[in-house]
Design a protein around this motif. Sequence first.
Motif, PDB file in Angstrom:
ATOM      1  N   ASP A  55     -10.002   8.779  -7.229  1.00 32.11           N
ATOM      2  CA  ASP A  55      -9.972   8.140  -5.911  1.00 32.11           C
ATOM      3  C   ASP A  55      -8.903   7.053  -5.872  1.00 32.11           C
ATOM      4  O   ASP A  55      -8.527   6.490  -6.907  1.00 32.11           O
ATOM      5  N   ILE A  56      -8.435   6.761  -4.663  1.00 32.52           N
ATOM      6  CA  ILE A  56      -7.457   5.709  -4.424  1.00 32.52           C
ATOM      7  C   ILE A  56      -8.204   4.414  -4.119  1.00 32.52           C
ATOM      8  O   ILE A  56      -9.192   4.422  -3.378  1.00 32.52           O
ATOM      9  N   ASP A  57      -7.735   3.320  -4.680  1.00 29.28           N
ATOM     10  CA  ASP A  57      -8.369   2.049  -4.340  1.00 29.28           C
ATOM     11  C   ASP A  57      -8.139   1.755  -2.859  1.00 29.28           C
ATOM     12  O   ASP A  57      -7.010   1.896  -2.366  1.00 29.28           O
ATOM     13  N   PRO A  58      -9.173   1.363  -2.128  1.00 26.39           N
ATOM     14  CA  PRO A  58      -9.030   1.122  -0.679  1.00 26.39           C
ATOM     15  C   PRO A  58      -7.936   0.125  -0.324  1.00 26.39           C
ATOM     16  O   PRO A  58      -7.374   0.198   0.773  1.00 26.39           O
TER      17      PRO A  58
ATOM     18  N   LYS B 245      -8.927   3.568  -7.957  1.00 27.41           N
ATOM     19  CA  LYS B 245      -9.969   2.615  -7.578  1.00 27.41           C
ATOM     20  C   LYS B 245     -10.349   1.808  -8.810  1.00 27.41           C
ATOM     21  O   LYS B 245     -10.689   2.357  -9.855  1.00 27.41           O
ATOM     22  N   SER B 246     -10.269   0.474  -8.699  1.00 29.07           N
ATOM     23  CA  SER B 246     -10.501  -0.380  -9.863  1.00 29.07           C
ATOM     24  C   SER B 246     -10.865  -1.777  -9.402  1.00 29.07           C
ATOM     25  O   SER B 246     -10.736  -2.112  -8.218  1.00 29.07           O
TER      26      SER B 246
ATOM     27  N   HIS C  67     -17.203   1.886 -14.037  1.00 30.21           N
ATOM     28  CA  HIS C  67     -17.096   3.345 -13.945  1.00 30.21           C
ATOM     29  C   HIS C  67     -18.469   3.984 -14.135  1.00 30.21           C
ATOM     30  O   HIS C  67     -19.291   3.521 -14.933  1.00 30.21           O
TER      31      HIS C  67
ATOM     32  N   GLU D 184     -11.991   2.515 -12.135  1.00 29.69           N
ATOM     33  CA  GLU D 184     -13.403   2.688 -11.794  1.00 29.69           C
ATOM     34  C   GLU D 184     -13.680   4.131 -11.381  1.00 29.69           C
ATOM     35  O   GLU D 184     -14.793   4.624 -11.523  1.00 29.69           O
ATOM     36  N   ASP D 185     -12.637   4.801 -10.874  1.00 27.90           N
ATOM     37  CA  ASP D 185     -12.753   6.210 -10.493  1.00 27.90           C
ATOM     38  C   ASP D 185     -11.362   6.827 -10.572  1.00 27.90           C
ATOM     39  O   ASP D 185     -10.466   6.464  -9.810  1.00 27.90           O
TER      40      ASP D 185
ATOM     41  N   ASP E 209       0.831  -1.203   0.000  1.00 27.61           N
ATOM     42  CA  ASP E 209       0.000   0.000   0.000  1.00 27.61           C
ATOM     43  C   ASP E 209       0.863   1.250   0.000  1.00 27.61           C
ATOM     44  O   ASP E 209       2.102   1.179   0.016  1.00 27.61           O
TER      45      ASP E 209
ATOM     46  N   SER F 223      -5.909   5.590   1.397  1.00 28.38           N
ATOM     47  CA  SER F 223      -6.854   6.689   1.192  1.00 28.38           C
ATOM     48  C   SER F 223      -6.159   7.862   0.526  1.00 28.38           C
ATOM     49  O   SER F 223      -4.931   7.871   0.356  1.00 28.38           O
TER      50      SER F 223
ATOM     51  N   GLU G 208      -4.523  -3.146 -12.485  1.00 32.67           N
ATOM     52  CA  GLU G 208      -5.330  -1.980 -12.093  1.00 32.67           C
ATOM     53  C   GLU G 208      -5.385  -0.906 -13.179  1.00 32.67           C
ATOM     54  O   GLU G 208      -5.542   0.280 -12.885  1.00 32.67           O
TER      55      GLU G 208
END
Length: 687
Positions: free
Chosen positions: A180-183, A165-166, A218, A176-177, A139, A187, A172
């Motif tokens: 934003d960062i993928d969780p 975020k994917s 998306h 998807e966004d 991470d 964050s 990756e």
Amino acid sequence: VEVEARSLPMELGEKAGVENNGFVQHEAFEGKETDSSGQEEVPKTCSVDVDPVAVEETVLKPYAGMPKEVLLQFSSQARYRVTREILFWLIIAGSIALVCATIAIIALSPKCLDWWQASPIYQIYPRSFKDSNMDGNGDLKGIQEKLDHITYLNVKTIWITSFFKSPLKDLEYGAEDFYDIDPIFGSMGDFESLIAAIHDKGLKVIMDLIPNHTSDKHQWFQLSRNRTGKYTDYYIWQDCVQAADSVIPPNNWVSVFGNSSWQFDDVRKQCYFHQFGKGQPDLNFRNPAVQQEIHDIIKFWLGKGVDGLSFGTVKFLLEATHLRDEPPVNKSQNGVIITAYSQLYHDYTTTQVGLHDIVRSFRHTMNEFSREPGRYRFMGSDDNEKDDIEATMMYYGTTFVQEADFPFNFNLINMKNLSGNSIFEAVDSWMKNMPAGKWPNWAVGSPNAARISTRIGKEYINVMNMLLLTLPGTPVTYYGEEIGMENIASENVSEEHVNSGCCLVPKKSPMQWDGQVNAGFTEGNSSWLPVNSNYQSVNVEIQSTWSNSTLSLYRALTLLRNDELPMNRGWMCHIWNDSNVFVYVRELDGLDRVFMMVLNFGQESTIDLKAIVPNLPSEAVIRLSTHFSNAGKVVNTKLIKTEMGEGLVLEYKTTKPVHTTEAFQGKCFVAEKACYSKALNLLYVNC
């Protein structure tokens, strides 16, 4: 007493003196009538002997604290006025000379190497670098924890692959966004903290941006499949014929992962186009609104403090609107059975007219953030054109219109076999085709390629790193190559590889930090991919204590590159290549110190370099060697012996550099030309 006083004038008169009435009281003087007729008249002129030195001593001289009136008396004197004017004109002349010298130095000085040129780039796949929360996935906090490793390598630039975020498919790269960062990575707060920590250490950071497609999760795609407002044409939709359980696509276009690049959507009742996986629909870049969306994304991340962006898959941004079938490689092949990407010439789905206009618009947006001094924003393009080197070079732009600072170079990765000749061909191909004045780059590993040790053999790890870090330009190291990590075979294959019928593929295991459980990658019970079984002997901790380790050699090479002028901006001249060795020199005009690399990519070899370069000294010193015990030894240049996978960095002095020799004209290249002045200890451009 009174009698004596009255007799005093008479006595003075008798002595031929002159009575001084000033000594007599006024009243007494008025009351007394003086008879002057009896006095002898004193001559009005007389001759007196005067000492000139005494008179000179009485002349007034300047003194400290004199008032303005006295000062002005002296300032008008010639000796002070002339001195003052001489000093004034000397100051004016000195100032003019200083300004002229400054202008000359600026005009003659070469352009300083920018941050993306001066340092190697260290590429990180965040999921496999370091886990900070024990969930088995690397991470952003894990990267921050290991920033000291980057500085330990003498590297100042980090390249982080996609972390949007994917659905976590295909590395990756289907977002998807974009905001934003993928969780799984953390964050936005974690990202901002990482950026601050990177900059606090004087490092720079590049991130990936894949504008060609999104995930089918998306929001844009969900709105487009429902024909909602402006999003209706955000993707490429075409009518297709649905017959029974099959769909007849609009044409024969095939995705990179195989099979038709058209996928029927039950909601919209049309087919959407995807150059990659079916879950990664292509955006419609002929729609100006889509282009504006990407520009807004660029501005968002640059505003967050990112120092550069690598744009991937840009050659796929546009497709031909006529939708004709692409020509098959084998003309006799039936188009119905074409399922592999390699079976077609992709004349209508890659590098279409207008593509470079879009790339230049990305550059323009990034330049808006480069106006602040010292904050130039790097732009790279990540398109592996393989056999079409001319198409790759187009991403540099032109002399007047800039695109990428450089397109990433995969020549050393794409080699089909390893030899001195193949290494020469890979290097020579890039340097000869690169536009004049542009900057090269090199990579021997990437997220999409097997590791060096797996691809070409463990015995070549050190010599490949030596090649990477001594060629002109910017070297790119994929995480783990600095310690010689190997691939593992894993069943954790992306859906796209499964759909394409691919068998098990080699995977790059998580970073091996130490000999503890899970190689120090995670303190959890397991990692998302298993670590390699050799982690107890191949890890950062243990190699940092060995003077003869792959890590120690990597550090020595980066230090040599950073400290020696010929290595970071000098000439590169090809000397010799055969099936075993590749030999080249790095030198700088005005500097008599030269470095010669003798790199073995085959079997044991002996070469007479003196016969190839007549001006070569009879002896040279081994500055660095893949066999560490040889460093510092003196070798005979008529008899240079190397073993399989051995590399030598030789150092010698000469007044006749190779690039000035007629026999090597056409074999020498320089990107940022500079000359060294030993007398002034500075660089200049007009050699």
